[in-house]
Design an enzyme around this catalytic site. Structure first.
Site, PDB file in Angstrom:
ATOM      1  CG  HIS A 154       1.138  12.761 -48.784  1.00 10.13           C
ATOM      2  ND1 HIS A 154       0.150  12.139 -48.052  1.00 10.13           N
ATOM      3  CD2 HIS A 154       1.912  13.413 -47.886  1.00 10.13           C
ATOM      4  CE1 HIS A 154       0.336  12.379 -46.774  1.00 10.13           C
ATOM      5  NE2 HIS A 154       1.394  13.157 -46.638  1.00 10.13           N
ATOM      6  CD  GLU A 155      -4.560   8.879 -52.590  1.00  9.62           C
ATOM      7  OE1 GLU A 155      -4.344   9.703 -53.509  1.00  9.62           O
ATOM      8  OE2 GLU A 155      -5.709   8.535 -52.237  1.00  9.62           O
ATOM      9  CG  HIS A 214      -2.103  15.874 -47.217  1.00  9.80           C
ATOM     10  ND1 HIS A 214      -0.826  15.771 -47.716  1.00  9.80           N
ATOM     11  CD2 HIS A 214      -1.978  16.297 -45.937  1.00  9.80           C
ATOM     12  CE1 HIS A 214       0.039  16.139 -46.780  1.00  9.80           C
ATOM     13  NE2 HIS A 214      -0.631  16.455 -45.696  1.00  9.80           N
ATOM     14  N   GLY A 262      -4.831  13.045 -39.961  1.00  4.05           N
ATOM     15  CA  GLY A 262      -4.365  11.680 -40.197  1.00  4.05           C
ATOM     16  C   GLY A 262      -3.850  11.045 -38.913  1.00  4.05           C
ATOM     17  CD  GLN A 316      -0.611  17.137 -35.977  1.00  5.28           C
ATOM     18  OE1 GLN A 316       0.378  17.827 -36.019  1.00  5.28           O
ATOM     19  NE2 GLN A 316      -1.253  16.756 -37.074  1.00  5.28           N
ATOM     20  CB  VAL A 374      -2.879   6.926 -46.962  1.00  6.67           C
ATOM     21  CG1 VAL A 374      -2.751   6.453 -48.406  1.00  6.67           C
ATOM     22  CG2 VAL A 374      -4.341   7.262 -46.652  1.00  6.67           C
ATOM     23  CG  MET A 428       1.393   7.744 -48.509  1.00  5.72           C
ATOM     24  SD  MET A 428       0.669   8.383 -49.990  1.00  5.72           S
ATOM     25  CE  MET A 428       0.640   6.893 -50.952  1.00  5.72           C
ATOM     26  CB  SER A 484       5.134  16.386 -46.730  1.00  4.50           C
ATOM     27  OG  SER A 484       3.732  16.461 -46.796  1.00  4.50           O
TER      28      SER A 484
HETATM   29  O1  PAF Z   1      -0.178  17.688 -39.519  1.00  3.74           O
HETATM   30  C1  PAF Z   1       0.091  18.788 -40.037  1.00  3.74           C
HETATM   31  O2  PAF Z   1       0.206  18.930 -41.250  1.00  3.74           O
HETATM   32  C2  PAF Z   1       0.301  19.995 -39.130  1.00  3.74           C
HETATM   33  O3  PAF Z   1       0.907  19.636 -37.943  1.00  3.74           O
HETATM   34  C3  PAF Z   1      -0.985  20.794 -38.890  1.00  3.74           C
HETATM   35  C4  PAF Z   1      -2.017  19.972 -38.136  1.00  3.74           C
HETATM   36  C5  PAF Z   1      -1.570  21.267 -40.208  1.00  3.74           C
HETATM   37  C6  PAF Z   1      -0.669  22.035 -38.042  1.00  3.74           C
HETATM   38  O4  PAF Z   1       0.280  22.832 -38.653  1.00  3.74           O
END
Ligand code: PAF
Length: 284
Positions: free
Chosen positions: A34-35, A37, A148, A154, A177, A185, A187
């Site tokens: 999405h936007e 990413h 993000g 994370q 975003v 945003m 998924s």
């Molecule tokens: O944030 C994510 O999309 C996931 O947790 C990552 C960092 C790609 C690890 O699978």
């Protein structure tokens, strides 16, 4: 744009690129782009000679009752977004390639950073994240990687892991975003039915209300939490998992509201789990 599925192939291309003096920028994702990413890819494009996107729905970061099987996937659409963003290589390994039979090595980030909040609600989640990110870094060999800030914890866990393991990768956190109406945003937003989507706006409502009160001088975390919770409680289908104010670097509770104070929210709406956050004193 090349699509690379083999880890040894990925490593040898990256090592050759590094040897020829190229800087590798890396955006790890689970796909269904999405936007948010796209903003990471745009920054990566500016900061690297070679831009690598990984798409891998990582099974080890999903708990037994989570949404691994129904996690949205659309490789053709992702490929189009990647190509428009100027990605050079998509790293697209299968689960068996990343975790072949007999696979037994995991990265555990211990201590408060990884065990609170998401770590408490989703046991084993950060072990899966840290393990796969370490493996992706070893496969892609990036100089710089983009994540993000929506996944605030994370990002903190990945920074810690990168520092603790002396991985020579610069970690860049990028702003959240949002949709035009303020929903962060994700998924997972695709799971929301129209009424759930409307109720989900209480999350940004709560963050904005608390942020405004903090900027106007309210410095009691308890009062700010009450304001935010009041906003969330107005939506009948929204179940709060946590609303909390933490110190951004340690993720420990903070007794005062200062420039480091971040409000983090996790809720469930129907079968969907959403997270969001905001620095309380940041300009709205
Ligand atoms: O944030 C994510 O999309 C996931 O947790 C990552 C960092 C790609 C690890 O699978």
């Amino acid at each position: 744009m090349d699509i690379i599925t083999d880890i040894a192939d990925m490593q040898s291309r990256s090592l050759a690129a590094r040897e020829s003096g190229k800087r590798i920028a890396f955006v790890p994702t689970m796909g269904f782009l999405h936007e948010g990413h796209a903003s990471l890819l745009r920054e990566g494009r500016k900061r690297g000679d070679i831009l690598v996107l990984s798409i891998f729905v990582n099974p080890t970061q999903f708990g037994p009752n989570e949404d691994l099987d129904r996690y949205p996937r659309d490789f053709a659409r992702d490929e189009a977004i990647a190509s428009a963003a100027g990605v050079d290589w998509i790293f697209y390994p299968t689960a068996d390639t990343v975790y072949p039979p007999g696979y037994s090595t995991y990265v555990d980030v211990e201590g408060g950073l990884a065990t609170v909040l998401e770590g408490a609600c989703r046991p084993g989640h950060f072990r899966g994240v840290a393990t796969v990110v370490a493996k992706l870094f070893l496969s892609v060999q990036p100089h710089v990687a983009f994540f993000g800030q929506k996944d605030f914890q994370q990002l903190a866990v990945i920074r810690r892991m990168t520092q603790d393991l002396n991985l020579p990768v610069e970690i860049v956190g990028m702003p959240i975003v949002r949709e035009a109406d303020g929903l962060a945003m994700s998924s997972r937003n695709v799971y929301l039915a129209p009424d759930e989507r409307r109720q989900a706006l209480a999350i940004i409502g709560a963050l904005r209300l608390a942020g405004q009160a903090a900027r106007e001088g309210e410095c009691s975390p308890r009062k700010l939490l009450l304001l935010a919770e009041g906003c969330l409680h107005r939506e009948p289908d929204l179940q709060i998992e946590y609303v909390t104010i933490r110190h951004q670097a340690t993720l420990q509770e903070t007794a005062t509201i200062d420039a480091d104070a971040v409000m983090l929210i996790a809720v469930r709406i129907g079968k969907t789990r959403l997270i969001d956050n905001a620095m309380l004193l940041a300009k709205a």
